[in-house]
Scaffold this motif. Structure first.
Motif, PDB file in Angstrom:
ATOM      1  N   GLU A 140       0.820  -1.206   0.000  1.00 60.92           N
ATOM      2  CA  GLU A 140       0.000   0.000   0.000  1.00 60.92           C
ATOM      3  C   GLU A 140       0.861   1.267   0.000  1.00 60.92           C
ATOM      4  OE1 GLU A 140      -2.566   0.491   3.395  1.00 60.92           O
ATOM      5  OE2 GLU A 140      -1.267  -0.708   4.698  1.00 60.92           O
ATOM      6  N   TRP A 141       2.066   1.185   0.542  1.00 62.55           N
ATOM      7  CA  TRP A 141       2.987   2.320   0.482  1.00 62.55           C
ATOM      8  C   TRP A 141       3.390   2.569  -0.980  1.00 62.55           C
ATOM      9  CZ3 TRP A 141       5.054   4.575   5.159  1.00 62.55           C
ATOM     10  CH2 TRP A 141       5.989   5.601   4.937  1.00 62.55           C
ATOM     11  N   ARG A 200       1.631   1.946  -3.637  1.00 59.19           N
ATOM     12  CA  ARG A 200       0.506   2.594  -4.325  1.00 59.19           C
ATOM     13  C   ARG A 200       0.460   4.075  -4.010  1.00 59.19           C
ATOM     14  NH1 ARG A 200      -3.694   5.255  -4.155  1.00 59.19           N
ATOM     15  NH2 ARG A 200      -3.324   5.580  -1.925  1.00 59.19           N
ATOM     16  N   LEU A 201       0.662   4.436  -2.722  1.00 57.22           N
ATOM     17  CA  LEU A 201       0.661   5.842  -2.322  1.00 57.22           C
ATOM     18  C   LEU A 201       1.824   6.588  -2.958  1.00 57.22           C
ATOM     19  CD1 LEU A 201      -0.280   8.251  -0.639  1.00 57.22           C
ATOM     20  CD2 LEU A 201       0.970   7.271   1.318  1.00 57.22           C
ATOM     21  N   ARG A 250      -5.398   7.231   6.617  1.00 54.62           N
ATOM     22  CA  ARG A 250      -6.210   6.395   5.728  1.00 54.62           C
ATOM     23  C   ARG A 250      -7.587   7.021   5.520  1.00 54.62           C
ATOM     24  NH1 ARG A 250      -3.026   2.416   8.271  1.00 54.62           N
ATOM     25  NH2 ARG A 250      -2.069   0.984   6.767  1.00 54.62           N
ATOM     26  N   ARG A 251      -8.082   6.851   4.322  1.00 54.77           N
ATOM     27  CA  ARG A 251      -9.441   7.275   4.000  1.00 54.77           C
ATOM     28  C   ARG A 251     -10.221   6.033   3.596  1.00 54.77           C
ATOM     29  NH1 ARG A 251     -10.447  11.470  -0.846  1.00 54.77           N
ATOM     30  NH2 ARG A 251      -9.634   9.668  -2.002  1.00 54.77           N
ATOM     31  N   ARG A 252     -11.169   5.671   4.447  1.00 49.41           N
ATOM     32  CA  ARG A 252     -11.955   4.443   4.244  1.00 49.41           C
ATOM     33  C   ARG A 252     -11.031   3.241   4.007  1.00 49.41           C
ATOM     34  NH1 ARG A 252     -14.588   8.407   1.197  1.00 49.41           N
ATOM     35  NH2 ARG A 252     -16.557   9.095   2.144  1.00 49.41           N
ATOM     36  N   GLY A 253      -9.972   3.194   4.791  1.00 49.88           N
ATOM     37  CA  GLY A 253      -9.059   2.054   4.750  1.00 49.88           C
ATOM     38  C   GLY A 253      -7.893   2.183   3.799  1.00 49.88           C
ATOM     39  N   THR A 254      -7.940   3.146   2.870  1.00 42.92           N
ATOM     40  CA  THR A 254      -6.865   3.312   1.889  1.00 42.92           C
ATOM     41  C   THR A 254      -5.849   4.332   2.376  1.00 42.92           C
ATOM     42  OG1 THR A 254      -8.341   2.789   0.048  1.00 42.92           O
ATOM     43  CG2 THR A 254      -6.316   3.972  -0.486  1.00 42.92           C
ATOM     44  N   LEU A 255      -4.585   3.981   2.313  1.00 44.78           N
ATOM     45  CA  LEU A 255      -3.525   4.884   2.746  1.00 44.78           C
ATOM     46  C   LEU A 255      -3.426   6.059   1.767  1.00 44.78           C
ATOM     47  CD1 LEU A 255      -1.263   5.076   4.942  1.00 44.78           C
ATOM     48  CD2 LEU A 255       0.268   4.024   3.257  1.00 44.78           C
ATOM     49  N   VAL A 256      -3.670   7.285   2.269  1.00 48.38           N
ATOM     50  CA  VAL A 256      -3.669   8.470   1.405  1.00 48.38           C
ATOM     51  C   VAL A 256      -2.600   9.490   1.803  1.00 48.38           C
ATOM     52  CG1 VAL A 256      -6.088   8.238   0.734  1.00 48.38           C
ATOM     53  CG2 VAL A 256      -5.484   9.580   2.774  1.00 48.38           C
ATOM     54  N   ASP A 294      -1.415  11.534  -1.437  1.00 46.70           N
ATOM     55  CA  ASP A 294      -2.172  11.098  -2.614  1.00 46.70           C
ATOM     56  C   ASP A 294      -2.786  12.320  -3.291  1.00 46.70           C
ATOM     57  OD1 ASP A 294      -4.182  10.081  -4.378  1.00 46.70           O
ATOM     58  OD2 ASP A 294      -4.316   8.248  -3.194  1.00 46.70           O
TER      59      ASP A 294
END
Length: 380
Positions: free
Chosen positions: A25-26, A28-29, A64-70, A101
């Motif tokens: 996830e890092w 992706r960010l 995180r925003r709704r579980g997504t690392l932003v 993000d």
């Protein structure tokens, strides 16, 4: 912590195992953060932590925003010379920043600023080596407490353009001189290639062996000879090579590897991080800096990178290319109760700056400008 009614959650992570598990996830960010440099990749910061981090000092700010690392700020706690939160990466990292993000810039900035404001109750927030345009500048602009912006290291940059375009920017005499150096490399038979990711580890080991030979008797940077540095480079660069965030290039002469360089890549820039050169190239009057810049320019010419960065340092040989000077910044953030820490850090930086000017002036007086230019003439 989670704000009431807000889709954002903010966590201060101190668990090294969690840090290790953030790779996917890092990444992706990192791809979603336009200002990010290679030094903010998970491979780089996590590998640095494994080589240089100290237990109990990890402070990752994760949004995180709704579980997504932003948003993320890779930080650690230090106690000397002042209690502070500083970016993970230390002296071997040329650019420090946070990740934001681009689809959640406003919310991510506010969340990181709030979290850092809370941490600043007991420590100075001290961001070194911030490249102009970095994401952390957004936090600096909205910071509600005491803050200071100081000058940090100078970096020299060229456009990521073909070699002919770079030469076209130069005065005719200098351009011809460099063409002559390139022709000499051709006559010598020096050839270069980008190594495959599976060859990266062995090439990096060869690079540091050559780097030691290159600087033998001339004051090599001690850290470059330490096992932890090699471990960090191999551990970080191999996955970065696989993901297109790094490339290692070998130069051969008479079927022997006589030079290796490492370039780190991001959306905006490519940075020539380190190289090692066998003394035989210098003995044959090969211009190493021209060799590396030429190979880098040709590789980058057809790609999206805007800048070929020569990274930190204003060595005389770099100026032959008429680079742009880009000065990194140091951003100090505090609250009212930690304002004395900010003042102390700013005062120490000013004193160091004055001392460097005095020492540089004395060095030039002793050796003379001609000797200084000669020492850096081959770029090694």
């Amino acid at each position: 912590m989670t704000a009431s009614g807000s889709p954002l959650s903010v966590e201060i992570c101190t668990d090294e195992r969690v840090f290790a598990g953030l790779a996917e996830e890092w990444a992706r960010l990192h791809r979603a953060s336009p200002a990010a440099t290679p030094f903010q990749s998970h491979a780089w910061v996590h590998s640095w932590w494994l080589s240089y981090g100290r237990p109990g000092r990890l402070r990752l700010v994760l949004v995180r925003r709704r579980g997504t690392l932003v948003a993320a700020a890779p930080l650690m706690r230090v106690h000397y010379p002042l209690p502070a939160l500083v970016p993970i990466g230390g002296a071997i990292t040329d650019f420090c920043d946070v990740l934001l993000d681009e689809q959640a810039v406003v919310q991510g900035t506010l969340a990181l600023a709030d979290a850092l404001h809370e941490e600043a109750r007991t420590a100075l927030i001290d961001f070194r080596e911030v490249r102009p345009g970095a994401a952390v500048e957004r936090i600096y602009r909205i910071w509600g407490g005491p803050r200071r912006r100081l000058r940090d290291s100078e970096c020299l940059e060229l456009p990521a353009a073909p070699m002919n375009d770079l030469l076209g920017r130069l005065p005719k005499t200098r351009s011809q001189r460099i063409r002559n150096k390139l022709n000499k490399l051709t006559r010598l038979g020096v050839e270069s290639r980008v190594v495959a990711p599976e060859e990266t580890a062995s090439s990096l080991r060869r690079m540091l062996e050559l780097h030691q030979l290159q600087w033998q008797g001339r004051g090599v940077t001690p850290e470059h000879l330490r096992p932890r540095f090699l471990d960090h480079l191999v551990r970080s660069t191999v996955p970065m090579a696989r993901s297109g965030e790094a490339l290692v290039r070998e130069y051969r002469l008479e079927d022997e590897v006589v030079a290796v360089d490492l370039t780190l890549l991001s959306r905006q820039l490519a940075g020539v991080y380190l190289y090692g050169v066998h003394p035989t190239l210098r003995e044959r009057k090969a211009d190493v800096a021209t060799m590396v810049v030429c190979a880098s320019a040709e590789y980058l010419a057809s790609r999206e990178h805007r800048v070929l960065s020569l990274l930190r340092g204003n060595e005389p040989y770099k100026y032959r290319w008429h680079p742009e000077s880009v000065v990194n910044q140091r951003l100090l953030l505090a609250r009212r109760r930690t304002a004395p820490l900010l003042a102390a850090a700013a005062g120490e930086a000013a004193a160091r700056g004055r001392a460097k000017v005095i020492l540089r002036s004395r060095a030039w007086s002793r050796s003379g400008a001609d000797n200084e230019n000669h020492r850096g003439a081959d770029g090694t």
